[in-house]
Design an enzyme around this catalytic site. Structure first.
Site, PDB file in Angstrom:
ATOM      1  N   GLU A  67       1.284  -0.942  -0.416  1.00 23.52           N
ATOM      2  CA  GLU A  67       0.194  -0.323  -0.093  1.00 23.52           C
ATOM      3  C   GLU A  67       0.859   0.928   0.141  1.00 23.52           C
ATOM      4  OE1 GLU A  67      -2.645  -0.764   3.273  1.00 23.52           O
ATOM      5  OE2 GLU A  67      -4.290  -1.584   2.067  1.00 23.52           O
ATOM      6  N   ASP A 117      -8.553  -8.837   4.437  1.00 23.18           N
ATOM      7  CA  ASP A 117      -7.671  -8.251   5.101  1.00 23.18           C
ATOM      8  C   ASP A 117      -9.021  -7.519   5.917  1.00 23.18           C
ATOM      9  OD1 ASP A 117      -7.134  -5.553   6.340  1.00 23.18           O
ATOM     10  OD2 ASP A 117      -6.950  -3.978   4.786  1.00 23.18           O
ATOM     11  N   GLU A 164     -12.475  -1.684  12.452  1.00 21.55           N
ATOM     12  CA  GLU A 164     -12.925  -1.069  10.906  1.00 21.55           C
ATOM     13  C   GLU A 164     -13.498  -1.432  10.389  1.00 21.55           C
ATOM     14  OE1 GLU A 164      -8.921  -1.517   9.098  1.00 21.55           O
ATOM     15  OE2 GLU A 164      -9.480  -0.640   6.997  1.00 21.55           O
TER      16      GLU A 164
END
Ligand code: GCW
Length: 707
Positions: free
Chosen positions: A295, A369, A397
């Site tokens: 990323e 993820d 998240e």
């Protein structure tokens, strides 16, 4: 000495600082409710003896004195006379526990029908853990006349990963800003630092990575290292080691080196000098956690080198001081035309055997993820020559962030208990990460991405504390059940009133499944909002990177839905052992919770319930919503037993959770219906809006985005 003084004064003030704001976490030490048990405790515990006089035992002393004072409503004294004491903490190198951190607790009855409790450990940190455990026994109102416990941790590294930035914003943080105030450190010691260390020690957490894996090199400058040292000095007597994230390009950014190539001797020297500087300040510095070539983060591949070249260069720099490198395997690249699921395994498995001894590879629990539900990551167990840590995410998240009540222990257990079959049957994920399966591996551990911020109750949602708690308790003892952990947390956090315990247990234990059902049932994954990851966005297709778009993951079309990862698709399944493949390879026998993770199936695919897939999807989404309604009903039933503040907070949050669960159900089903072309089942609650409405919603200021 001055620091120890501050520590002790701070400890003394901790208990009285806030009422029922949640600040006291699971360490409230309110008076025991059960009179019989209270009398038993009062009768037996009067004088405490603590061997050793280290800073750690000073902490133990004040914890025990304060804890007992609150729980027993009576002043307890410390004595130097072993004979007269009835609660004794002894250093004993021959304790039954084989761990440096472990402890024994046992009680022995005297002639006068009283009993003495002995807590022993090899080191004073073991005594501190034993002390916290003893207080936990009392908080849970368990009898102390027949205690016989030998306890040592399942995992050697039990560590929080803070994704906290130096400006105090927190990537994926939902509970305020960072508790680490870098600007005022090292001169100003916030009470929070001490209370944080104490809370971690109480559940056995022994490490903390202070900075975000999307790293900032500034933390490695001398003035910041002095700040880190202040925290390390505070945390040390609580058994907590400090770690930092290392930005791979730091030599270029901080000292204008021309390269960060790990095979370049100047670069190697730079890291060696940096390590020397750090260890001079912090002799027990834990080491570095590194996110590289992922990323957008720099890494060894920028110079044509491998992950092992990069990790080994850092490993050499910290090795003289017994430091370790935790190297993350969360890598995927949109320039590689390969299922994102497969990339970490493809990249890391060939490197097995290439890493230095003091390197651990840190792998997320699942291959994508931190999604609401994923099968275990196939890399876990696939690198027998390399110690491996599993990373889980406490900050929710993708799990409703800080407004949804989701107790994560069932998710952690689901993964830990899964059999990977890497060495035949009984190759559970737990046995891999605790080193049982590959016995030569000395180091092992688990990381939890922290959900802590400066909100008064630390974690935002009053129940989010339970995930921090569960992480600590499970990493200490992977055999504990979700129910056991929930029960002790509830008693310590809300009190021991039987009626409310039952209701809260039900709320917590059902919450994970409920969230999976109303967000991503049947193996759906990664269909949330762009960037902020808030709310449903299954139609999302605006990123130029395909592997960031929801449509890449659900692949809904007129024929059906789901990601074909079998041999007729990307064949990601082949990364698992044969026995696992067999379990999931056939869409008619695949565990339905992973069905759409591995299969693209027709809308009419027959499900075990007898319904077709479309109807099953509708009903499962709706079941998730119904379970939130049940959570609300159960919470209302606790009203008379819960303090007003926390009752009201949770009541409001559950309303938000219900609203959002309905939103997920309605938005996802309306969108998927454009492909299935099938009606909602009879008597199904119809969405109050059309798809356009859900597609028009925008949340530019939703929290948690990277800054
Ligand atoms: O879950 C994703 C997050 C990123 C995070 C990344 C990672 C720290 O959306 O914010 O970056 O994973 O784990 O590195």
């Amino acid at each position: 000495m001055k620091l120890i003084g501050i520590l002790i004064c701070s400890l003394l003030s901790f208990q009285f600082t806030y009422a029922e704001s949640g600040y006291q976490l699971w360490l409230r030490y309110h008076q025991i409710r059960n009179q019989k048990i209270l009398i038993e405790y009062q009768h037996n515990i009067r004088l405490v003896y603590i061997e050793s006089s280290s800073p750690t035992s000073a902490i133990l002393k004040s914890e025990i004195v304060n804890g007992l004072k609150g729980l027993l409503n009576k002043k307890i004294s410390i004595t130097k006379n072993k004979v007269e004491a009835d609660l004794l903490f002894n250093i004993n190198t021959k304790t039954a526990t084989n761990s440096e951190e472990g402890f024994d607790i046992h009680s022995i009855k005297n002639k006068d029908n009283k009993f003495k409790v002995y807590i022993s450990a090899k080191k004073d940190i073991g005594l501190l853990y034993g002390g916290f455990h003893f207080l936990r026994i009392l908080q849970n109102e368990q009898s102390i006349d027949t205690i016989n416990i030998n306890s040592s941790p399942s995992l050697s590294i039990r560590i929080l990963n803070h994704w906290d930035n130096l400006n105090r914003s927190i990537e994926r943080g939902y509970a305020g800003i960072s508790i680490f105030n870098w600007h005022t450190l090292p001169d100003y010691i916030d009470q929070r630092y001490i209370d944080y260390a104490r809370a971690n020690a109480s559940i056995g957490i022994n490490g903390t990575v202070l900075t975000n894996v999307n790293a900032n090199a500034t933390i490695l400058t001398t003035s910041y290292l002095l700040k880190v040292k202040a925290l390390a000095d505070l945390f040390r007597p609580y058994g907590i080691k400090v770690y930092l994230t290392a930005r791979f390009s730091a030599p270029i950014e901080l000292d204008k080196l021309k390269t960060a190539d790990p095979l370049n001797s100047e670069v190697q020297r730079w890291w060696k000098n940096k390590a020397k500087e750090i260890y001079e300040l912090i002799p027990d510095f834990g080491g570095f956690l590194v996110k590289a070539n992922s990323e957008g983060q720099p890494g060894p591949q920028n110079y044509g080198r491998s992950h092992s070249d990069g990790a080994n260069m850092l490993a050499d720099a910290v090795a003289p001081y017994h430091g370790i490198i935790i190297w993350r395997a969360f890598v995927y690249n949109n320039e590689i035309a390969e299922d994102r699921f497969k990339q970490a395994y493809n990249e890391f498995k060939p490197l097995d055997g290439n890493f230095k001894k003091n390197v651990l590879i840190q792998v997320k629990n699942g291959p994508i993820d931190f999604q609401p539900r994923e099968p275990f990551h196939p890399l876990i167990g696939a690198m027998p020559k390399t110690p491996m840590m599993m990373e889980v995410q406490l900050t929710q998240e993708y799990l409703g962030q800080a407004t949804h009540l989701v107790y994560e222990a069932p998710m952690f257990k689901e993964i830990l208990q899964t059999d990977s079959y890497v060495k035949g049957t009984n190759s559970s994920i737990a046995s891999i990460i605790n080193g049982d399966l590959f016995e030569h591996q000395q180091m092992n551990g688990m990381s939890g991405v922290a959900n802590i911020g400066n909100d008064i109750n630390w974690c935002g949602h009053p129940f989010a504390q339970a995930n921090w708690y569960a992480f600590g308790r499970l990493t200490w003892n992977t055999n504990l059940t979700s129910e056991e952990i929930a029960t002790e947390w509830i008693k310590q956090t809300f009190g021991t009133q039987q009626e409310s315990i039952k209701s809260i247990q039900k709320i917590m234990l059902g919450s994970y499944e409920s969230m999976v059902e109303y967000m991503t049932p049947l193996g759906l994954h990664h269909i949330m909002g762009n960037g902020n990851h808030y709310g449903p966005l299954p139609w999302g297709n605006s990123f130029s990177r395909a592997d960031w778009n929801p449509v890449y993951y659900h692949k809904a079309d007129s024929l059906g839905i789901g990601f074909n990862r079998t041999s007729s698709g990307t064949n990601a399944l082949s990364q698992y052992n044969k026995e696992v493949q067999i379990k999931w390879a056939d869409s008619s026998t695949c565990d339905e919770k992973y069905l759409l993770f591995f299969h693209h199936v027709s809308w009419n695919h027959p499900m075990k319930s007898g319904r077709n897939l479309w109807n099953e999807l509708c009903y499962t989404y709706n079941d998730g919503v119904e379970r939130v309604k049940e959570m609300e009903r159960l919470w209302i039933s606790t009203k008379n037993n819960i303090d007003g503040d926390r009752y009201h907070q949770v009541e409001q949050l559950l309303k938000i959770q219900l609203k959002e669960a309905e939103w997920w159900r309605d938005a996802c089903l309306l969108y998927f219906q454009t492909f299935s072309k099938q009606p909602f089942p009879k008597n199904f609650p119809l969405p109050p809006h059309d798809l356009n409405y859900y597609q028009s919603l925008q949340f530019p200021y939703a929290p948690g985005n990277a800054q």
